[in-house]
Design an enzyme around this catalytic site. Structure first.
Site: not given
Ligand code: C5P
Length: 317
Positions: A17, A107, A112, A114-115, A147
């Site tokens: 995405k 990164a 990537g 999440s999908t 995501d």
């Molecule tokens: O949930 P995910 O592992 O994809 O998010 C990675 C990091 O990004 C989280 O640990 C958080 O620090 C930050 N994040 C956030 N708010 C979001 C999504 C991600 O602070 N809505």
């Protein structure tokens, strides 16, 4: 189906995405951030293949296409483990062998991991003969990463808010948009970007307003040229940009180089590091990407340039 052997492998594309605008609208006590963004699914995709092993086998993952992609602790294995844990007598389900062909840069702000996790949930459920509801999968997915829920939903595009769990589907674009992706040889760590953002001045309302304006015109019927024409309004509608360039000033220079070479606005997707230019058609995006590569533009050394489109066309991954 009678007379046919059961399929031995389950295979699906895991689409990337991009974010079209990203407003940071608040911080929660658990440290997560409230967002408002439009997610657009791309034809660019990883490819997952799942086969069923023996009962005693552990679930296993083999990755090709990107030697940097970690196997240990990969979200794909966590997704499969979470589904197994949630299934009745999950311990007795056979081990799965999962092959992941990576094409989405790591990164890069294109979700990537999440999908891949969302697709792994779907394929593992099919391979084990489970029939979880979409709501079950979204709940499992949301625990794996912010995501994941968007991809479980399988939407072409959506307004995404909350921390990523509130998904309002948007219709597919009426006609394809061309997308040029420029990914530098360094990635951005999302937690570090959010932490850096917290140390800066809180953003104003401009990005949220731009996201809402995009959503309103999308609902009236938007095509690729119409979306590409909105790039200037979206360019400064990512509230994470100041934090990203504070951490990685090379990205500010890269955007300058790209805007000069492509003569159009360049957007940041998610927390980076991929930069995005929008075109009225896939052909124009291909031409622009080929031109960048052929001209050997100074400042683009080591930058991976890809042309793709939104995922309403299922390109062979
Ligand atoms: O949930 P995910 O592992 O994809 O998010 C990675 C990091 O990004 C989280 O640990 C958080 O620090 C930050 N994040 C956030 N708010 C979001 C999504 C991600 O602070 N809505």
């Amino acid at each position: 189906m009678s007379g046919h052997p059961a399929p031995l492998a389950w295979r699906a594309a895991a689409h990337a995405k991009i974010n079209l605008g990203l407003a940071v609208t608040g911080t929660r006590p658990d440290g997560y951030h409230e967002l408002a963004s439009v997610f657009l699914r791309l034809a660019l995709a990883d490819l997952l293949t799942v086969t069923v092993g023996a009962r005693a086998d552990p679930d296993g993952l083999a990755i090709t296409g990107d030697p940097e992609c970690p196997v240990e602790d990969n979200l794909v294995l966590r997704a499969v483990g979470a589904l197994r844990a949630a299934a009745p007598s999950g311990d007795s389900l056979p081990g799965l062998r999962i092959a992941l062909e990576k094409r989405i840069p790591l990164a890069g702000g294109m979700a990537g991991g999440s999908t891949d996790a969302a697709t792994a949930l779907r394929l593992a459920a099919a391979a084990w003969g489970l029939a979880p509801s979409r709501a079950d999968l979204e709940r499992l997915g949301a625990r794996l990463g912010a995501d994941v829920a968007f991809f479980v939903g399988g939407h072409a595009a959506a307004r995404v808010s909350g921390i990523g769990e509130r998904i309002e589907p948007l219709p597919p674009l009426l006609d394809r948009v061309g997308v040029v992706l420029a990914t530098p040889p360094f990635g951005m760590a999302t937690p570090a970007v959010f932490a850096a953002s917290d140390r800066l001045e809180p953003p104003g309302a401009a990005a949220a307003t731009a996201v809402d304006a995009l959503v309103a015109s999308w609902r009236q019927g938007l095509d690729g040229p119409g979306l590409a024409a909105r790039a200037a309004a979206l360019r400064d509608a990512n509230d994470l940009w100041p934090a990203v360039i504070a951490l990685e000033p090379r990205l500010a220079r890269l955007r300058d180089v790209l805007e000069e070479a492509l003569r159009r606005p360049v957007l940041l997707t998610g927390s980076g590091s991929t930069l995005v230019a929008l075109y009225p058609s896939l052909q124009q995006a291909h031409d622009a990407a080929a031109g960048l590569t052929a001209r050997r533009v100074t400042g683009l050394e080591g930058v991976r340039v890809l042309a793709t489109t939104d995922a309403a066309i299922e390109e062979e991954p």
